[in-house]
Design an enzyme around this catalytic site. Structure first.
Site, PDB file in Angstrom:
ATOM      1  N   ASP A   1     -48.164  56.607  15.737  1.00 22.48           N
ATOM      2  CA  ASP A   1     -47.376  55.378  15.916  1.00 22.48           C
ATOM      3  C   ASP A   1     -47.606  54.718  17.267  1.00 22.48           C
ATOM      4  O   ASP A   1     -46.919  53.737  17.603  1.00 22.48           O
ATOM      5  CB  ASP A   1     -45.879  55.679  15.754  1.00 22.48           C
ATOM      6  CG  ASP A   1     -45.476  55.852  14.300  1.00 22.48           C
ATOM      7  OD1 ASP A   1     -46.213  55.360  13.433  1.00 22.48           O
ATOM      8  OD2 ASP A   1     -44.444  56.488  14.046  1.00 22.48           O
TER       9      ASP A   1
ATOM     10  N   ARG B   1     -42.525  60.856  18.710  1.00 23.57           N
ATOM     11  CA  ARG B   1     -43.090  59.757  19.497  1.00 23.57           C
ATOM     12  C   ARG B   1     -42.913  59.947  21.004  1.00 23.57           C
ATOM     13  O   ARG B   1     -43.407  59.125  21.791  1.00 23.57           O
ATOM     14  CB  ARG B   1     -42.463  58.427  19.075  1.00 23.57           C
ATOM     15  CG  ARG B   1     -42.718  58.045  17.624  1.00 23.57           C
ATOM     16  CD  ARG B   1     -42.419  56.577  17.367  1.00 23.57           C
ATOM     17  NE  ARG B   1     -43.321  55.706  18.119  1.00 23.57           N
ATOM     18  CZ  ARG B   1     -43.221  54.373  18.141  1.00 23.57           C
ATOM     19  NH1 ARG B   1     -42.248  53.782  17.467  1.00 23.57           N
ATOM     20  NH2 ARG B   1     -44.078  53.649  18.839  1.00 23.57           N
TER      21      ARG B   1
ATOM     22  N   ARG C   1     -31.547  53.320  17.139  1.00 22.71           N
ATOM     23  CA  ARG C   1     -32.505  53.924  18.058  1.00 22.71           C
ATOM     24  C   ARG C   1     -31.995  53.898  19.502  1.00 22.71           C
ATOM     25  O   ARG C   1     -31.660  54.929  20.057  1.00 22.71           O
ATOM     26  CB  ARG C   1     -33.863  53.210  17.954  1.00 22.71           C
ATOM     27  CG  ARG C   1     -34.546  53.360  16.593  1.00 22.71           C
ATOM     28  CD  ARG C   1     -35.009  54.772  16.315  1.00 22.71           C
ATOM     29  NE  ARG C   1     -35.772  54.861  15.091  1.00 22.71           N
ATOM     30  CZ  ARG C   1     -37.078  54.609  14.983  1.00 22.71           C
ATOM     31  NH1 ARG C   1     -37.760  54.228  16.032  1.00 22.71           N
ATOM     32  NH2 ARG C   1     -37.690  54.729  13.825  1.00 22.71           N
TER      33      ARG C   1
ATOM     34  N   HIS D   1     -34.648  48.447  14.377  1.00 24.65           N
ATOM     35  CA  HIS D   1     -34.900  47.877  15.704  1.00 24.65           C
ATOM     36  C   HIS D   1     -34.536  46.402  15.684  1.00 24.65           C
ATOM     37  O   HIS D   1     -34.664  45.727  14.648  1.00 24.65           O
ATOM     38  CB  HIS D   1     -36.383  47.987  16.075  1.00 24.65           C
ATOM     39  CG  HIS D   1     -36.777  49.254  16.752  1.00 24.65           C
ATOM     40  ND1 HIS D   1     -38.078  49.725  16.732  1.00 24.65           N
ATOM     41  CD2 HIS D   1     -36.076  50.147  17.491  1.00 24.65           C
ATOM     42  CE1 HIS D   1     -38.153  50.845  17.417  1.00 24.65           C
ATOM     43  NE2 HIS D   1     -36.954  51.123  17.887  1.00 24.65           N
TER      44      HIS D   1
ATOM     45  N   CYS E   1     -44.258  44.617  16.646  1.00 25.42           N
ATOM     46  CA  CYS E   1     -44.306  46.040  16.964  1.00 25.42           C
ATOM     47  C   CYS E   1     -45.615  46.417  17.664  1.00 25.42           C
ATOM     48  O   CYS E   1     -45.650  47.300  18.500  1.00 25.42           O
ATOM     49  CB  CYS E   1     -44.144  46.883  15.706  1.00 25.42           C
ATOM     50  SG  CYS E   1     -42.481  46.904  15.019  1.00 25.42           S
TER      51      CYS E   1
END
Length: 285
Positions: free
Chosen positions: A78, A103, A149, A178, A278
């Site tokens: 990612d 991540r 998040r 998000h 993103c």
């Protein structure tokens, strides 16, 4: 006999040159599920993701923007989603602290990139903070998402480190985990003018919806269909908006407001819950 009403011309929109940081999806895969878009049992084409990313990068460059790149790392599928690893305003860098352990290692690679490229005012957060995934600069306010998040405590931390006013927004739909998949800044605020944004109201709590209406009464409201294809995970330079090709209603609204839309394919990248924004961290200052 009454004459037909005269259609007023759309507002003239002005593009501004931007600098972006991107990471090629060399190791892109869906090996785990940390949002509702991710399904490790579905086939994913890394080659397809690379083609989509390359077309996005070429679009930015064709529009006159500068694109910097960071080397992708094996084991971090990612890392292509560079927006999640830093927020840069006036040359000050607020790094990231990821909620998902898968991540976590990405943050330090980006910190090192900033150091290697001459940035010295770099702060790594103490609170969970997924950077431009949940922190959206409007030119005068930092809109800060929370709910899935980024820790709400990270909002005060961002205000202190970046030295800009922060407005907290509550996300309530897990598909829009998000802020950058539920809201996009189309034109930044300027002297005497507020920012122009688009967002999907149902992604936010009732109180946040009221707040957004108060702050941005002229916002473009996206439909469920446009939000569901990650149409709001778009990037704007004030005139040109890079947007998922399926977001046709949103694109039509943008064009009616004087924006030029540039459609991109995110079929593979969307399997991990990401789109143009993103993949794009903005380097401001």
């Amino acid at each position: 006999m009454t004459s037909a009403p005269v259609r007023q011309p759309a507002t003239t929109r002005l593009a501004t040159s931007r600098r972006y940081l991107m990471c090629a999806p060399t190791y892109f895969a869906v090996e785990y599920a940390i949002n509702p878009w991710m399904d490790p049992t579905r086939p994913v084409s890394t080659a397809g993701a690379i083609a989509e990313w390359s077309a996005l990068k070429e679009t930015y460059e064709r529009l006159g923007h500068v694109v910097e790149t960071i080397a992708p790392q094996p084991g971090l599928p990612d890392m292509v989603f560079s927006a999640n690893s830093g927020t840069v305003i006036d040359g000050v860098v607020l790094g990231a602290r990821f909620r998902a352990p898968q991540r976590a290692a990405e943050a330090d690679f980006f910190r090192t990139w900033f150091l290697d490229h001459g940035y010295r005012d770099i702060v790594m957060p103490e609170k969970i903070n997924e950077a431009e995934g949940d922190l959206t600069w409007t030119g005068d306010l930092l809109l800060a998402g929370t709910g899935f998040r980024t820790d709400p405590g990270a909002h005060a931390e961002a205000q202190e480190i970046l030295g800009v006013p922060v407005v907290s927004l509550q996300l309530v739909d897990p598909r829009y985990y998000h802020l950058d998949v539920a809201l996009v800044v189309l034109t930044e605020a300027g002297p005497g003018s507020r920012a122009h944004i688009a967002y999907y109201p149902a992604a936010f709590s009732p109180g946040t919806q009221r707040l957004l209406r108060r702050l941005y009464p002229d916002a473009i409201l996206a439909t469920e269909e446009d939000a569901a294809c990650l149409g709001l995970n778009a990037v704007s330079d004030g005139r040109n908006v890079i947007i998922a090709k399926e977001a046709t209603n949103l694109a039509a609204q943008l064009e009616a407001h004087g924006y030029a839309t540039h459609h991109v394919d995110i079929t593979e990248l969307r399997k991990s819950g990401g789109g143009p924004k993103c993949c794009t961290m903005e380097l401001r200052g």
